[in-house]
Design an enzyme around this catalytic site. Structure first.
Site, PDB file in Angstrom:
ATOM      1  N   ASP A 257      26.520  -8.325 -60.469  1.00  0.00           N
ATOM      2  CA  ASP A 257      26.890  -9.243 -59.402  1.00  0.00           C
ATOM      3  C   ASP A 257      27.288 -10.559 -60.077  1.00  0.00           C
ATOM      4  O   ASP A 257      27.048 -10.756 -61.282  1.00  0.00           O
ATOM      5  CB  ASP A 257      25.754  -9.447 -58.391  1.00  0.00           C
ATOM      6  CG  ASP A 257      26.291  -9.972 -57.051  1.00  0.00           C
ATOM      7  OD1 ASP A 257      27.417 -10.518 -57.031  1.00  0.00           O
ATOM      8  OD2 ASP A 257      25.606  -9.856 -56.023  1.00  0.00           O
TER       9      ASP A 257
HETATM   10  C1  BGC Z   1      27.975 -11.350 -53.870  1.00  0.00           C
HETATM   11  C2  BGC Z   1      28.775 -10.084 -54.035  1.00  0.00           C
HETATM   12  C3  BGC Z   1      30.243 -10.434 -54.097  1.00  0.00           C
HETATM   13  C4  BGC Z   1      30.476 -11.397 -55.242  1.00  0.00           C
HETATM   14  C5  BGC Z   1      31.916 -11.804 -55.413  1.00  0.00           C
HETATM   15  C6  BGC Z   1      28.329 -12.381 -54.933  1.00  0.00           C
HETATM   16  O1  BGC Z   1      27.691 -13.591 -54.664  1.00  0.00           O
HETATM   17  O2  BGC Z   1      26.601 -11.055 -53.905  1.00  0.00           O
HETATM   18  O3  BGC Z   1      28.520  -9.201 -52.982  1.00  0.00           O
HETATM   19  O4  BGC Z   1      30.995  -9.270 -54.245  1.00  0.00           O
HETATM   20  O5  BGC Z   1      29.713 -12.563 -55.002  1.00  0.00           O
HETATM   21  O6  BGC Z   1      32.344 -12.598 -54.385  1.00  0.00           O
END
Ligand code: BGC
Length: 717
Positions: A257
């Protein structure tokens, strides 16, 4: 006689020929696939051989916020990623209903259509990976991100997720299933350590991911922010190396993530293949080679502390996905954006996902004698697409509930609008707004209050309106903005009041539920949501959605509150609710929910009859008849629950093991056949550390919800 013999010989000959051709075709396909695989593998090996160490390392970390590094001299492109999960976030296009609404359709075919829209639009916008579906188990009603997820039940999640992923990937785009694993709260997501039993992990939190990998062959997977049993999930050896890659045979790549990698060695050794989103505090220019999986890796390999083969393995996984999706050596589909067909999918999902929770005296659908409607509530005219955090969508358009009602009502019905409450964190009831709303309701034939939760627009701060939002959990389950007072005043002015609730999950309705004749749960229903809602209210569409999660009466009834520890300040989180998540808890511990898992009403009625259960050597076959006994066409989700009567370890009162959504014309009936394999009966014995199926008697319950069991039977295995 001779003629008959000749005839039979001819038939035998023809059958043999057919069989031969079939075998030949299968052998040819297998052979071609094997050749293709071999040649892809050879190409991957050749590319890796040509790459310098720096070029390899460049591929395993980000090169911008949403791209990874490529090697242009060898024709290896960057990967272009986009959120997910219910739109292609980066570009204007189709805004689909959120995950809970999709799951509430209980229609895996719609999951496939949903995924196809995303895949097609991703192609159109030049994206390679859609960062979705999000499938974390809905454990607590407070999780700010529940709206993005699907269900409290691992079986329902598994069925919906396979459709979604196949839909995306059949368009030649990679899906990215997220967030692996046990990321079930937002507050403290960056610093919480989840402790749970192996049984809860295997039975509740992993099956959706397992189905994504073993049934849908998902190309990519995102590790989550939290720690699991002491190790960060995006660099967790047990989850990534042991379970995902070894046990399930995952062939694609794992990305972290955004900012979920914490150190180089663990990330490299423990199964992370691509580091994304690390915050280097280097604004405005980031030097991506300073990521944990950047220059440090080059140094570690050069100094002999990491073998280059470990890096090759990561590059190999990324290249495998690139070849599989025609990013190298192939032709990509062109894709389409925001077509009529895509909008129709958004509409269909909303129509099938909106749930009719209550409908006393058949107040819905509204009769043709209704000439004036007082629409009340901020959510009636609020656009929701840009809310929620990283799942925000740039909708090409969004039909709000009031617009939908006006579209459907035309000039035959007089529709008034009153805001009723202000959207402001901590705002108490606004007497003037309530008075105006009640007055409008008293003059109308029917009042429709559209309220509930709201999406926040800014997820980096705890903004005043961020209830269903990434990064923060809800503080409680009470209706915000003084809506209880509003609904009570409107009801007093006009008892014919329909309440429409938006939001990713349950809200406390105890102050007014006994007096409100009809309630609809509308989630965040996407760009066509207002139209879908209006069609249900006016009866052009018969609702068929069913709750994918239990709605407790009050927060204190929820097992995660009672049994788990979810304090905001605690970094150690113990899932003492164990396998008793959602209805597994409510039904086993006999706690009355407000609305049960699987609940949802229809404008028609269904009759279940004639249950037959046959135990075979491998499978158990269930048949029963379902009849539409009402006067309008409709769909029912027949749910099959299983309970083991006596087990070595305690098991829940019932567990969902199959379901089928059946559409029937009035008076029509269908013989429904459902086959259960061994998976429907086994459980994870964490003393022996394996799935076990014990001999004995199992109850088979066929229901219209987990609490409305229509047919009961038994099978001895
Ligand atoms: C989120 C993800 C997301 C990523 C990119 C993160 O903060 O938890 O689900 O895909 O950001 O935006």
């Amino acid at each position: 006689m001779i003629n008959t013999i000749i005839k039979q010989t001819n038939m035998l000959y023809k059958s043999c020929c057919r069989l031969f051709l079939l075998f030949a075709a299968v052998a040819f396909t297998l052979n071609t696939n094997a050749q293709k695989n071999a040649s892809t593998e050879a190409k991957i090996n050749a590319l890796i051989k040509k790459m310098t160490l720096e070029e390899k390392v460049n591929m395993i970390h980000a090169s911008s916020f949403f791209t990874s590094g490529g090697v242009s001299r060898l024709g290896i492109p960057k990967l272009v990623l986009s959120d997910g999960p219910h739109a292609v976030r980066s570009d204007t296009g189709t805004y689909l209903p959120v995950g809970t609404c999709l799951a509430a359709t209980w229609n895996p075919k719609l999951g496939y259509e949903f995924g196809s829209v995303l895949g097609s639009e991703a192609n159109f916008h030049g994206k390679d990976v859609i960062l979705g579906p999000g499938i974390n188990i809905i454990r607590s009603p407070l999780n700010g991100r529940n709206f993005e997820y699907e269900s409290e039940d691992p079986y329902l999640v598994s069925r919906m997720v396979v459709g979604y992923i196949n839909g995306v990937q059949d368009q030649g785009i990679s899906a990215c299933v997220k967030h692996f694993a046990v990321n079930n709260m937002e507050t403290n997501r960056f610093n919480v350590n989840v402790n749970l039993t192996e049984r809860a992990l295997r039975e509740i939190y992993l099956p959706g991911f397992k189905a994504a990998v073993t049934e849908a062959n998902v190309n990519t997977l995102m590790g989550s922010y939290n720690k699991v049993r002491g190790q960060w999930a995006s660099q967790n050896s047990y989850l990534l190396n042991q379970i995902l890659k070894k046990e399930w045979g995952f062939k694609g790549f794992v990305m972290s993530d955004w900012g979920a990698v914490h150190n180089t060695i663990e990330a490299i050794w423990n199964g992370c293949d691509l580091e994304m989103g690390t915050d280097l505090n280097q604004r405005p220019h980031r030097d991506y080679s300073k990521f944990f999986m950047g220059d440090t890796v080059v140094n570690l390999v050069r100094s002999g502390r990491i073998d280059e083969s470990v890096i090759n393995e990561k590059v190999r996984r990324i290249l495998y996905v690139m070849f599989k999706t025609n990013m190298i050596d192939g032709v990509r589909k062109k894709g389409e954006s925001n077509t009529k067909a895509h909008q129709q999918t958004a509409l269909k999902v909303a129509e099938e996902g909106i749930v009719l929770l209550k409908n006393d005296n058949k107040i819905l659908p509204l009769s043709s004698s209704v000439k004036t409607i007082a629409v009340i509530g901020f959510n009636a005219e609020r656009k929701q697409a840009m809310g929620g955090g990283s799942s925000q969508a740039k909708a090409f358009y969004e039909v709000t509930p009031i617009e939908g009602l006006r579209n459907a009502g035309g000039n035959k019905i007089n529709i008034t609008y009153n805001q009723g409450y202000k959207i402001e964190r901590g705002a108490t009831a606004d007497d003037l707004l309530i008075m105006q709303a009640a007055e409008a309701a008293s003059k109308a034939d029917v009042a429709i209050v559209v309220g509930g939760w709201t999406h926040g627009f800014n997820y980096s701060v705890w903004s005043d309106n961020a209830y269903d939002a990434e990064g923060y959990d809800k503080p409680d389950m009470h209706m915000p903005f003084g809506q209880d007072e509003l609904i009570k005043a409107v009801l007093k002015a006009n008892p014919k009041t329909v309440v429409v609730l938006m939001g990713g999950g349950p809200i406390d309705m105890t102050q007014w539920i006994n007096n409100v004749p009809a309630i609809l749960q509308a989630w965040y229903p996407g760009m066509e949501g207002g139209n879908a809602l209006a069609k249900i209210i006016f009866g052009q569409v018969n609702p068929s959605g069913k709750l994918p999660m239990t709605f407790p009466k009050i927060l204190e009834d929820a097992p995660s509150q009672k049994l788990g520890i979810t304090s905001k300040d605690l970094m150690q989180l113990y899932y003492t609710d164990d396998i008793y998540v959602g209805y597994r808890y409510f039904d086993t511990y006999k706690v009355e929910p407000q609305f049960a898992f699987g609940h949802g009403l229809s404008y028609t009625t269904f009759e279940y009859s004639n249950l037959k259960i046959q135990a075979g050597k491998k499978n158990t076959t269930i048949t029963f008849t379902l009849k539409n006994t009402g006067s309008v066409p409709g769909a029912e989700v027949a749910q099959v629950y299983v309970k083991q009567e006596k087990s070595t370890l305690p098991r829940p009162e019932k567990e969902l093991k199959a379901f089928e959504k059946i559409f029937l014309q009035p008076g029509d009936s269908k013989l429904v056949k459902i086959v259960l394999d061994e998976n429907a009966f086994h459980y994870y014995n964490d003393i022996e550390n394996k799935w076990v199926m014990e001999n004995g008697v199992y109850d088979i319950m066929i229901g219209a919800s987990s609490r409305k069991i229509k047919l009961n039977g038994k099978v001895k295995l």
